[in-house]
Design an enzyme around this catalytic site. Structure first.
Site, PDB file in Angstrom:
ATOM      1  CG  ASN A   9     -11.241  -6.366  16.337  1.00 44.24           C
ATOM      2  OD1 ASN A   9     -10.974  -5.581  17.253  1.00 44.24           O
ATOM      3  ND2 ASN A   9     -11.688  -7.592  16.564  1.00 44.24           N
ATOM      4  CE  LYS A  11      -8.676  -9.988  16.995  1.00 46.64           C
ATOM      5  NZ  LYS A  11      -8.776 -11.417  16.981  1.00 46.64           N
ATOM      6  CG  HIS A  93     -14.779 -10.381  18.001  1.00 45.94           C
ATOM      7  ND1 HIS A  93     -14.030 -11.418  18.515  1.00 45.94           N
ATOM      8  CD2 HIS A  93     -14.172 -10.016  16.840  1.00 45.94           C
ATOM      9  CE1 HIS A  93     -13.011 -11.660  17.704  1.00 45.94           C
ATOM     10  NE2 HIS A  93     -13.072 -10.826  16.677  1.00 45.94           N
ATOM     11  CD  GLU A  95     -10.720 -12.370  19.862  1.00 43.47           C
ATOM     12  OE1 GLU A  95     -10.623 -11.151  20.053  1.00 43.47           O
ATOM     13  OE2 GLU A  95     -10.097 -12.956  18.939  1.00 43.47           O
ATOM     14  CD  GLU A 163     -14.616 -11.629  12.711  1.00 41.07           C
ATOM     15  OE1 GLU A 163     -13.765 -10.997  12.094  1.00 41.07           O
ATOM     16  OE2 GLU A 163     -14.677 -11.643  13.963  1.00 41.07           O
ATOM     17  N   GLY A 169      -7.218 -15.498  13.902  1.00 43.12           N
ATOM     18  CA  GLY A 169      -5.879 -15.484  14.478  1.00 43.12           C
ATOM     19  C   GLY A 169      -5.108 -16.779  14.314  1.00 43.12           C
ATOM     20  CB  SER A 209      -6.553 -16.058   8.966  1.00 43.48           C
ATOM     21  OG  SER A 209      -6.349 -16.515  10.291  1.00 43.48           O
TER      22      SER A 209
END
Ligand code: PEP
Length: 253
Positions: A9, A11, A93, A95, A163, A169, A209
């Site tokens: 991904n 992003k 996701h 985000e 996730e 991240g 990660s």
């Protein structure tokens, strides 16, 4: 037997120059023993799909609208993504859930739209650190899974990505026992809803990660069928060792 999947991904990262990384991946993995998917920003899908046309590496998108067309300025439909050359789309996701206030009901509607255009939906789920510390992880995962996944989910049209938000991240990862607890739970919950045969075909990715140094340990974990990789998918030099670890794991009985 579920075929393992390494998905990247990107992003909101990547310009034309980044297509060189896609080319390197096609050269590094001409005949992978696992499935490979890279989800670049929408602006690069057409070019990335053209570059990978003769490669097993597939190109995906990072979101779609629930409608096929209409007055939705700035959005992209699943129909458009499929026409651009995407074969899959990441949905829900964290985000998107956080930055755009996306609910699981909306993720479910987007998943239906993805299926209608022949795209595989990579549906993401995950708890916050506060939820984990309050011992709510499995309740949150159950709610998100139930509400994000329409009834027609199969191993062909759907991949689930667990996730944990606090691992994305951050360089932090759950213990393999914590990953196994969630993945085993997801498998059981899918079986309760869809029956064991269908549930057994749906791949469960871990994301958060993942890097070359921890990939092997994560891939050896119960019910982990691969990874959704953010930062370490941007460079072929990082992603290829992760693919190699997954291939090694797939080859281990
Ligand atoms: C992601 O955003 O899907 C992700 C897993 O990111 P990272 O690998 O960078 O934690």
């Amino acid at each position: 037997m579920r075929r393992k999947l390494a998905a990247g991904n990107w992003k909101m990262n990547g310009t034309n120059a980044s297509l060189a990384e896609v080319q390197i991946l096609t050269r590094n993995h001409p005949a992978p023993s696992v499935d490979l998917l890279i989800c670049p920003p929408a602006t690069l899908i057409v070019q990335a799909a053209a570059l990978t046309a003769d490669s097993p590496l597939e190109i995906g998108a990072q979101d779609c609208h629930a409608a096929a067309a209409g007055a939705h300025t700035g959005d992209i439909s699943a129909v458009m993504l499929a026409e651009a050359g995407a074969r899959a789309v990441i949905l829900g996701h964290s985000e998107r859930r956080q930055d755009h206030d996306e609910s699981s009901a909306l993720v479910s509607a987007k998943t239906q739209a993805a299926w209608a255009s022949g795209l595989t939906a990579v549906v993401c789920l995950g708890e916050t650190l506060a939820q984990r510390e309050a011992a709510q992880t499995l309740d949150i995962i159950a709610d998100q899974l139930d509400a994000s996944l329409p009834d027609g989910a199969t191993g062909t049209n759907t991949v689930i990505a667990y996730e944990p938000i606090w691992a994305i991240g951050t360089g932090l990862t759950p213990s393999t026992a914590q990953i196994a607890e969630v993945h085993d739970f997801l498998r059981r919950r899918l079986a309760d809803r869809f029956g064991e045969d269908r549930a057994d075909t749906i791949r469960l990715l871990y994301g958060g990660s993942v890097k070359p140094s921890n990939a092997m340990e994560i891939f050896a974990t119960s019910n982990v069928d691969g990874a959704l990789v953010g930062g370490a998918s941007l460079k072929a030099a990082d992603f290829s060792p992760i693919v190699k670890a997954l291939e090694d794991c797939a080859a281990t009985p």
